[in-house]
Design a protein around this motif. Structure first.
Motif, PDB file in Angstrom:
ATOM      1  N   THR A   1       0.834  -1.210   0.000  1.00  0.00           N
ATOM      2  CA  THR A   1       0.000   0.000   0.000  1.00  0.00           C
ATOM      3  C   THR A   1       0.866   1.257   0.000  1.00  0.00           C
ATOM      4  O   THR A   1       0.512   2.245  -0.627  1.00  0.00           O
ATOM      5  CB  THR A   1      -0.957   0.055   1.207  1.00  0.00           C
ATOM      6  N   THR A   2       2.005   1.206   0.680  1.00  0.00           N
ATOM      7  CA  THR A   2       2.911   2.354   0.671  1.00  0.00           C
ATOM      8  C   THR A   2       3.350   2.652  -0.761  1.00  0.00           C
ATOM      9  O   THR A   2       3.482   3.807  -1.149  1.00  0.00           O
ATOM     10  CB  THR A   2       4.143   2.077   1.543  1.00  0.00           C
ATOM     11  N   GLY A   3       3.561   1.603  -1.527  1.00  0.00           N
ATOM     12  CA  GLY A   3       4.014   1.787  -2.907  1.00  0.00           C
ATOM     13  C   GLY A   3       2.894   2.125  -3.863  1.00  0.00           C
ATOM     14  O   GLY A   3       3.042   2.967  -4.739  1.00  0.00           O
ATOM     15  N   HIS A   4       1.752   1.488  -3.684  1.00  0.00           N
ATOM     16  CA  HIS A   4       0.673   1.656  -4.651  1.00  0.00           C
ATOM     17  C   HIS A   4       0.014   3.025  -4.554  1.00  0.00           C
ATOM     18  O   HIS A   4      -0.387   3.610  -5.545  1.00  0.00           O
ATOM     19  CB  HIS A   4      -0.388   0.566  -4.453  1.00  0.00           C
ATOM     20  N   HIS A   5      -0.096   3.527  -3.355  1.00  0.00           N
ATOM     21  CA  HIS A   5      -0.761   4.807  -3.164  1.00  0.00           C
ATOM     22  C   HIS A   5       0.160   5.709  -2.344  1.00  0.00           C
ATOM     23  O   HIS A   5       0.079   5.737  -1.124  1.00  0.00           O
ATOM     24  CB  HIS A   5      -2.090   4.594  -2.442  1.00  0.00           C
ATOM     25  N   ALA A   6       1.049   6.402  -3.029  1.00  0.00           N
ATOM     26  CA  ALA A   6       2.064   7.200  -2.334  1.00  0.00           C
ATOM     27  C   ALA A   6       1.386   8.209  -1.404  1.00  0.00           C
ATOM     28  O   ALA A   6       0.377   8.810  -1.754  1.00  0.00           O
ATOM     29  CB  ALA A   6       2.946   7.917  -3.338  1.00  0.00           C
ATOM     30  N   PHE A   7       1.958   8.360  -0.240  1.00  0.00           N
ATOM     31  CA  PHE A   7       1.378   9.252   0.758  1.00  0.00           C
ATOM     32  C   PHE A   7       1.682  10.714   0.430  1.00  0.00           C
ATOM     33  O   PHE A   7       0.901  11.596   0.736  1.00  0.00           O
ATOM     34  CB  PHE A   7       1.931   8.883   2.137  1.00  0.00           C
ATOM     35  N   GLU A   8       2.819  10.932  -0.213  1.00  0.00           N
ATOM     36  CA  GLU A   8       3.219  12.296  -0.572  1.00  0.00           C
ATOM     37  C   GLU A   8       3.724  12.302  -2.010  1.00  0.00           C
ATOM     38  O   GLU A   8       4.074  11.250  -2.533  1.00  0.00           O
ATOM     39  CB  GLU A   8       4.393  12.752   0.316  1.00  0.00           C
ATOM     40  N   GLY A   9       3.799  13.480  -2.611  1.00  0.00           N
ATOM     41  CA  GLY A   9       4.339  13.582  -3.964  1.00  0.00           C
ATOM     42  C   GLY A   9       3.407  12.945  -4.975  1.00  0.00           C
ATOM     43  O   GLY A   9       2.254  12.675  -4.675  1.00  0.00           O
ATOM     44  N   PRO A  10       3.903  12.664  -6.201  1.00  0.00           N
ATOM     45  CA  PRO A  10       3.044  12.044  -7.210  1.00  0.00           C
ATOM     46  C   PRO A  10       2.548  10.671  -6.743  1.00  0.00           C
ATOM     47  O   PRO A  10       3.261   9.949  -6.065  1.00  0.00           O
ATOM     48  CB  PRO A  10       3.961  11.910  -8.424  1.00  0.00           C
ATOM     49  N   LEU A  11       1.321  10.337  -7.162  1.00  0.00           N
ATOM     50  CA  LEU A  11       0.668   9.098  -6.711  1.00  0.00           C
ATOM     51  C   LEU A  11       1.495   7.852  -7.018  1.00  0.00           C
ATOM     52  O   LEU A  11       1.541   6.910  -6.242  1.00  0.00           O
ATOM     53  CB  LEU A  11      -0.700   9.000  -7.396  1.00  0.00           C
ATOM     54  N   ASP A  12       2.168   7.866  -8.179  1.00  0.00           N
ATOM     55  CA  ASP A  12       2.880   6.672  -8.636  1.00  0.00           C
ATOM     56  C   ASP A  12       4.351   6.666  -8.249  1.00  0.00           C
ATOM     57  O   ASP A  12       5.097   5.804  -8.686  1.00  0.00           O
ATOM     58  CB  ASP A  12       2.813   6.614 -10.173  1.00  0.00           C
ATOM     59  N   SER A  13       4.756   7.630  -7.426  1.00  0.00           N
ATOM     60  CA  SER A  13       6.188   7.845  -7.243  1.00  0.00           C
ATOM     61  C   SER A  13       6.911   6.673  -6.607  1.00  0.00           C
ATOM     62  O   SER A  13       8.108   6.552  -6.712  1.00  0.00           O
ATOM     63  CB  SER A  13       6.425   9.113  -6.430  1.00  0.00           C
ATOM     64  N   ARG A  14       6.186   5.808  -5.924  1.00  0.00           N
ATOM     65  CA  ARG A  14       6.893   4.707  -5.270  1.00  0.00           C
ATOM     66  C   ARG A  14       6.345   3.360  -5.686  1.00  0.00           C
ATOM     67  O   ARG A  14       6.239   2.443  -4.886  1.00  0.00           O
ATOM     68  CB  ARG A  14       6.813   4.902  -3.755  1.00  0.00           C
ATOM     69  N   PHE A  15       6.015   3.270  -6.961  1.00  0.00           N
ATOM     70  CA  PHE A  15       5.403   2.041  -7.421  1.00  0.00           C
ATOM     71  C   PHE A  15       6.331   0.827  -7.319  1.00  0.00           C
ATOM     72  O   PHE A  15       5.867  -0.306  -7.202  1.00  0.00           O
ATOM     73  CB  PHE A  15       4.867   2.204  -8.843  1.00  0.00           C
ATOM     74  N   ASP A  16       7.635   1.077  -7.337  1.00  0.00           N
ATOM     75  CA  ASP A  16       8.592  -0.032  -7.189  1.00  0.00           C
ATOM     76  C   ASP A  16       8.336  -0.836  -5.924  1.00  0.00           C
ATOM     77  O   ASP A  16       8.563  -2.040  -5.884  1.00  0.00           O
ATOM     78  CB  ASP A  16      10.021   0.506  -7.130  1.00  0.00           C
ATOM     79  N   LEU A  17       7.868  -0.150  -4.893  1.00  0.00           N
ATOM     80  CA  LEU A  17       7.579  -0.842  -3.631  1.00  0.00           C
ATOM     81  C   LEU A  17       6.432  -1.820  -3.808  1.00  0.00           C
ATOM     82  O   LEU A  17       6.458  -2.911  -3.261  1.00  0.00           O
ATOM     83  CB  LEU A  17       7.187   0.178  -2.560  1.00  0.00           C
TER      84      LEU A  17
END
Lengths: 396, 121
Positions: free
Chosen positions: A180-196
């Motif tokens: 969930t941390t990766g799929h829906h980034a808490f800050e910045g662009p929504l997709d910014s942490r999709f690698d997670l």
């Protein structure tokens, strides 16, 4: 597959065996590191061996023994004991490692860090980048957790059957939190942490491979796959949110949705229903609907109600309210939101409330709720969406 | 004769130099030799740092769900009321016993490993 990828994928299994052999996470990591250097040299010239994991394990075992022998503080008896210990890879080694990393005596941050580091094979710097925290913080969390495992003697084993349900829930929670941390980034662009999210799916697949009969493990993997299947459709070309109802469903990853649906069917046949299977089933129902109108909202709201019998937290209540509003109207949704506590600082609670009020034509109240939502922390896409909604109210 | 527990509080987290460390050890050795000769010491252990602690709380009374928290018991209104020295194979076994101590549902039980001086550090 590149040599580096082979090593990263096989490395997790090798490390799991080495930790059992040495009884020392740090020593096992160092030995694997040394074996990796040898492997990179050797494999570049001679090619990758037929059983890379066994090859790495054998080399790393000798490296570990060298270190144990060099260590003047260790006694001969201890070295002998290490020689006698079996070092073949065991099927359960990876599970031992997973359960140790997600041990309930460790903090959630430590469990996540250890799982990504030791099971996922990520570098400390990569974990720090994905969670937007300083590398030193991640390093400290991991080393402190390793120290606790050693000094407090957190055992390296798969929990016994009577402990398994609780302990497995802990492992699933770690993987889902990474997702969930990766799929829906808490800050910045929504997709910014999709690698997670991708990393969490990899961990989920690993777990399903190790525990193919655990329906909740299947349910979690299905949930993650069906959720990311909508990945490409949920933002428009400006990076703005496209609501589920308005998404271009031809962009959805049907292969992932089908895989998730099969996983859910397989899980449900085990007749041990749990929260991940229910959420996975909900995500699959969304994925299978050819349009918003054809979505089986009644079954989805029934599933949310069923889910509440496992977990009566506010997140599920808000989701259930959305589903019920699709069946019984916004009034019913609003009613379900009344009396939830602990949601005052959660923007999705306020935005859901605002949306029900907007549909009911109670625009003044809707505006207040949108403003409450906007006062909270959220990613950029969520913020722009709520600002547009607020501006669209005739009196705003 | 009455028994007394002497609970030792000290600063932790600092990386003491080897000289400082051996000075501390010498002082403790001196005390235990003296108090041991006087027949006063009935037992005692050095504890690992609080970063190795796990706090157990059992929700809803005896037999309820055991909740584990990483770290020491953060003192609020409860005060140290007693202790057991448990000999267990590993932390899981120790946490299992700790969850059966009435203090685990009436308050909290902090489980901390004792320093194993036989292990090379």
């Amino acid at each position: 597959m590149t040599l580096g990828e082979t090593i990263r994928i096989e490395g997790g299994r090798v490390l799991a065996t080495l930790i059992r052999f040495t009884g020392d996470i740090g020593l096992a990591e160092d030995a694997l590191q040394e074996a990796t250097i040898v492997a990179l040299e050797r494999w570049t010239t001679d090619g990758v061996p037929a059983h890379p994991a066994a090859w790495l394990t054998a080399v790393a075992r000798n490296k570990a023994l060298d270190r144990i022998r060099r260590d003047a503080r260790r006694r001969d008896k201890e070295i002998e004991a290490h020689y006698e210990r079996p070092f073949e890879m065991e099927e359960d080694d990876s599970l031992r490692l997973i359960f140790t990393c997600a041990h309930p005596a460790l903090s959630m941050e430590a469990r996540i860090g250890l799982t990504l580091r030791l099971v996922g094979g990520l570098k400390t710097s990569e974990i720090a980048g994905l969670f937007l925290v300083p590398e030193a913080t991640v390093g400290q969390r991991i080393s402190r957790a390793k120290k606790k495992i050693a000094l407090a003697r957190i055992p390296y084993r798969v929990p016994s059957p009577h402990e398994l349900p609780d302990r497995l829930a802990g492992v699933l929670a770690v993987i889902y939190l990474i997702f969930t941390t990766g799929h829906h980034a808490f800050e910045g662009p929504l997709d910014s942490r999709f690698d997670l999210a991708a990393e969490a799916i990899r961990l989920g697949r690993l777990l399903v491979g190790l525990m193919p009969d655990e329906p909740e493990a299947l349910g979690l993997l299905a949930l993650m796959l069906a959720t990311t299947a909508r990945q490409r459709a949920r933002l428009d070309e400006h990076g703005d949110i496209v609501l589920l109802a308005d998404q271009d469903r031809s962009l959805w990853d049907l292969k992932a949705i089908n895989e998730a649906s099969l996983l859910i069917e397989k899980a449900l046949r085990r007749r041990r229903v749990g929260p991940y299977q229910i959420q996975g089933a909900i995500a699959c129902l969304h994925g299978q609907a050819r349009s918003d109108a054809e979505t089986d909202w009644r079954q989805i709201s029934d599933l949310y109600r069923f889910l509440e019998s496992f977990n009566d937290g506010p997140v599920i209540r808000v989701n259930r309210a959305v589903a019920e509003s699709k069946v019984f109207g916004p009034e019913a949704g609003l009613e379900l939101l009344e009396g939830i506590s602990g949601v005052d600082s959660w923007h999705l609670y306020w935005s859901t409330r605002a949306d029900f009020l907007r549909q009911l034509g109670r625009e003044a109240e809707a505006a207040v709720a949108y403003r409450s939502a906007l006062a909270m922390n959220m990613n950029d896409a969520d913020r722009r969406f709520l600002e547009r909604r607020l501006a669209s109210l005739s009196l705003a | 004769m009455p028994l007394y527990a002497a609970l030792i509080y000290s600063e932790e987290g600092g990386e003491a130099s080897p000289e400082e460390w051996s000075k501390v050890m010498a002082e403790y050795n001196e005390f235990s030799a003296k108090a041991g000769a006087a027949g006063v010491i009935q037992g005692g252990e050095a504890l690992e740092e609080t970063t190795t602690a796990t706090t157990v709380h059992v929700k809803g009374g005896k037999g309820g769900e055991a909740v584990h928290t990483d770290g020491p018991f953060a003192e609020t209104k409860e005060a140290l009321g007693g202790f057991y020295l448990l000999k267990c194979a590993d932390l899981d076994e120790a946490l299992g016993w700790a969850a059966q101590i009435p203090g685990a549902w009436r308050g909290r039980v902090e489980v901390r490993p004792c320093v194993d001086f036989s292990q090379a550090q």
